[in-house]
Design an enzyme around this catalytic site. Structure first.
Site, mmCIF file in Angstrom:
data_model
loop_
_atom_site.group_PDB
_atom_site.id
_atom_site.type_symbol
_atom_site.label_atom_id
_atom_site.label_comp_id
_atom_site.label_asym_id
_atom_site.label_seq_id
_atom_site.Cartn_x
_atom_site.Cartn_y
_atom_site.Cartn_z
ATOM 1 N N LYS A 284 55.983 42.273 29.807
ATOM 2 C CA LYS A 284 54.213 42.559 29.559
ATOM 3 C C LYS A 284 53.901 41.304 28.407
ATOM 4 O O LYS A 284 54.236 41.502 27.492
ATOM 5 C CB LYS A 284 54.153 43.389 29.955
ATOM 6 C CG LYS A 284 54.609 43.442 31.861
ATOM 7 C CD LYS A 284 53.096 44.961 31.710
ATOM 8 C CE LYS A 284 53.096 45.275 33.229
ATOM 9 N NZ LYS A 284 53.029 46.263 33.830
ATOM 10 N N GLU A 370 52.165 57.835 45.993
ATOM 11 C CA GLU A 370 51.111 58.695 46.242
ATOM 12 C C GLU A 370 50.801 60.152 46.964
ATOM 13 O O GLU A 370 51.172 61.454 47.202
ATOM 14 C CB GLU A 370 50.071 57.546 47.037
ATOM 15 C CG GLU A 370 49.437 57.213 45.524
ATOM 16 C CD GLU A 370 49.761 55.761 46.339
ATOM 17 O OE1 GLU A 370 49.762 54.916 45.405
ATOM 18 O OE2 GLU A 370 51.296 55.590 46.317
ATOM 19 N N ARG A 398 47.386 56.080 50.882
ATOM 20 C CA ARG A 398 48.324 56.420 51.081
ATOM 21 C C ARG A 398 48.658 57.250 51.194
ATOM 22 O O ARG A 398 50.252 57.666 51.903
ATOM 23 C CB ARG A 398 49.100 55.221 49.800
ATOM 24 C CG ARG A 398 48.744 53.488 50.800
ATOM 25 C CD ARG A 398 48.909 53.495 48.480
ATOM 26 N NE ARG A 398 50.369 53.045 48.188
ATOM 27 C CZ ARG A 398 51.329 52.338 48.707
ATOM 28 N NH1 ARG A 398 50.594 50.841 48.600
ATOM 29 N NH2 ARG A 398 52.400 52.067 48.005
#
Length: 621
Positions: A284, A370, A398
């Site tokens: 990244k 989640e 979710r």
């Protein structure tokens, strides 16, 4: 942002993938270099997601170079990393408008481009959708290929493994590219592994592998020996056993910044049959040192000066609601060792950095999972601990079944600290917290509170934490508090609203932080103003009192009107046979587009002038 063709001569030749594929392979290095600099130049001027896109430049170029997009389907997971994809698919001149009102969508969006085959915003959906596309392509039988790009964070979600398990069982032709940028799976990257990846993806190895399986399938002992030997050899140099067990042919790890190696390997893999997984290692922030050093800090950025290597200071003012929550969490943990704080990969966004450092034994980041976060909290609650689930409104969707099945039905005392309730802003439809009051309000036994300011937020968190009769939820918005003084923590009386102003004719029942906007409206209209505090249970006694003493009631919330707090007031008044005119003000029955919070509130009449205008128009009718 117009393109300087002198500064970006190769990029100027690649307005669309069709043009990119006409470039000679030896120009791809220059193209990647120019694309990376263009991304830095554009995002520094416009703001937006940054570090992820820098890490996928070579991968994006290689995928569009090898695959015949948009005929071939390229599916991005989440889409933070898709800015280079947008630049190479005809949207380069509009990239400066990304995440802005009426501008480019922050993520891949089907209505924006034929190259965006899946609208996304939440993680871990790419393989499931891609498998559906691959099945359709197989039936179509036109040679259409499907590629899904998923990150090492997104693949931690159960949905990704469910999809891979199904794909392996169906043996459908598709490619999953695992973009590993945190070295969470393997550190074995180098010349040997790059050579091995190209070798394992080549036709000779593939032919020998499949042919030997067929030839030796009639000799069980030899077949089992071959299988074990292959797994042992691959296991020494690549972490592919898990994916092989799911039915995927694993290739990698490959240097994700070697564009020529990527192109060669992808060309080999394009013709392979069955489900394939290519493991690429990327970094990244690649190519911009500050973002490489701090990819989290540079994940989503405001406008900045690239030459300085520093992000500007955030707006000075009151602490955010997330920071208020984080400070409360530390305060409570100092008093109670049974507190257990859980987040699904949102430590920074939820204000939990300091807590995670001070109380590491009471902090759990469960990754992008989640559903697991909620049921994990259920297990802790059953065992006598006090779990606090810190989660964004849009991500709590979710885990809805787990909230009902694993928490509410068992009446477990779990506190949900719901961040980003209401309008979130620039991330658009997938991230607006528009539905939590509606989908939580219908769950039996759920205590739901909506604070009007940061002091109320602290008191409600404290109240919910000590609520032992069942689950509790406190929903608060993105952004800063109002600057009120923070009082000592106390337990609020359940279902007790507070009267902020007394007036005549009109009573405004405000749920949440829109109370600040409603104050001036109440002054202008000489209306009674109520901070309702509790969405469930409602302060029914006060509602009856207001209905009996005022001609008009107005409910106000930053949530979908359908099923929201105002609906709860309507239902109660009807059940009580009260004849009272009620105006519900909130979010309409549509998905809320991107824009700043101020722009969206203005557009939907949720600022002070809009609220007053809606009331006056209603009264006039």
């Amino acid at each position: 942002m117009s393109l300087d063709s002198v500064k970006y001569p190769t990029l100027a030749l690649a307005n669309f993938p069709e043009e990119l594929r006409l470039l000679p392979k030896d120009s791809l290095l220059r193209l990647c270099d120019e694309l990376r600099h263009y991304l830095l130049d554009s995002v520094s001027r416009s703001s937006g997601h940054f570090a992820s896109g820098l890490g996928t430049v070579e991968l994006t170029v290689a995928l569009h170079y090898v695959y015949n997009t948009p005929f071939d389907s390229l599916v991005w997971d989440v889409g933070h990393q898709a800015y280079p994809h947008k630049i190479l698919t005809g949207r380069r001149s509009s990239i400066a408008t990304i995440r802005q009102k009426n501008g480019l969508h922050p993520f891949p969006w089907r209505g924006e481009s034929e190259y965006d085959v899946l609208s996304v915003g939440h993680s871990s959906t790419s393989i499931s959708a891609g498998l559906g596309m691959a099945i359709a392509a197989q039936r179509e039988d036109k040679g259409r290929r499907t590629v899904c790009v998923i990150g090492d964070g997104a693949i931690t979600a159960g949905m990704a493994f469910e999809a891979m398990n199904h794909a392996g069982d169906l043996h459908t032709d598709m490619l999953v590219v695992l973009n590993d940028n945190e070295m969470s799976i393997s550190e074995n990257v180098g010349a040997l592994n790059n050579h091995l990846a190209q070798l394992l993806s080549g036709k000779l190895y593939s032919t020998l592998r499949e042919g030997s399986k067929k030839m030796l399938s009639v000799v069980p002992p030899v077949r089992e020996l071959l299988k074990r030997t292959e797994e042992h050899l691959k296991g020494m140099v690549v972490p592919g056993t898990l994916f092989e067990e799911l039915g995927f042919n694993y290739i990698g790890p490959l240097d994700g910044h070697d564009v020529h190696g990527l192109v060669s390997t992808l060309k080999n893999m394009r013709s392979l049959k069955g489900p394939q997984l290519l493991h690429v290692m990327t970094k990244k922030g690649r190519g911009y040192a500050p973002a490489e050093r701090d990819p989290i800090g540079w994940h989503a950025v405001p406008k900045f000066d690239p030459s300085s290597g520093m992000l500007p200071d955030g707006p000075q003012g009151q602490p955010t609601y997330s920071a208020i929550f984080g400070a409360w969490l530390c305060e409570m943990a100092a008093q109670d060792a049974k507190l257990m704080a859980i987040t699904p990969a949102m430590r920074e966004g939820s204000g939990m950095v300091q807590f995670s450092r001070q109380y590491p034994q009471q902090y759990f980041d469960v990754a992008i999972a989640e559903q697991h976060a909620v049921t994990f909290a259920a297990g802790l609650a059953i065992s006598g601990y006090k779990p606090v689930v810190a989660i964004y409104s849009t991500f709590l969707q979710r885990a809805y079944d787990q909230v009902i099945h694993d928490i509410a039905i068992q009446n477990l005392p779990v506190l949900f600290a719901i961040d980003r309730g209401g309008i979130v802003g620039a991330d658009g439809q997938t991230h607006q917290g528009a539905f939590d009051l509606s989908f939580l309000r219908c769950i039996p036994g759920m205590l739901i509170m909506a604070p009007s300011d940061e002091n109320e937020c602290r008191q409600m968190l404290y109240t919910g934490y000590h609520h032992t009769a069942g689950p509790a939820a406190v929903r608060y918005p993105r952004g800063n508090g109002t600057g009120v003084s923070l009082e000592p923590l106390r337990i609020l009386e359940i279902a007790k609203a507070r009267v902020c102003r007394s007036g005549t004719e009109i009573a405004i029942l405000s749920f949440g932080t829109l109370l600040a906007e409603a104050r001036s409206v109440a002054d202008n209209l000489n209306a009674t103003l109520i901070d309702m505090r509790f969405v469930k249970p409602l302060d029914e006694q006060l509602i009856l009192q207001m209905a009996g003493s005022h001609r008009h009631l107005v409910t106000l919330e930053e949530n979908a009107l359908m099923g929201g707090a105002g609906s709860g007031v309507n239902e109660f008044l009807m059940a009580s046979k009260q004849r009272c005119l009620v105006l519900n003000i909130g979010l309409p029955d549509c998905f809320i587009p991107q824009g700043s919070q101020e722009e969206i509130r203005s557009d939907f009449g949720l600022d002070a002038s809009g609220i007053q205008r809606q009331i006056e128009d209603w009264l006039a009718k």
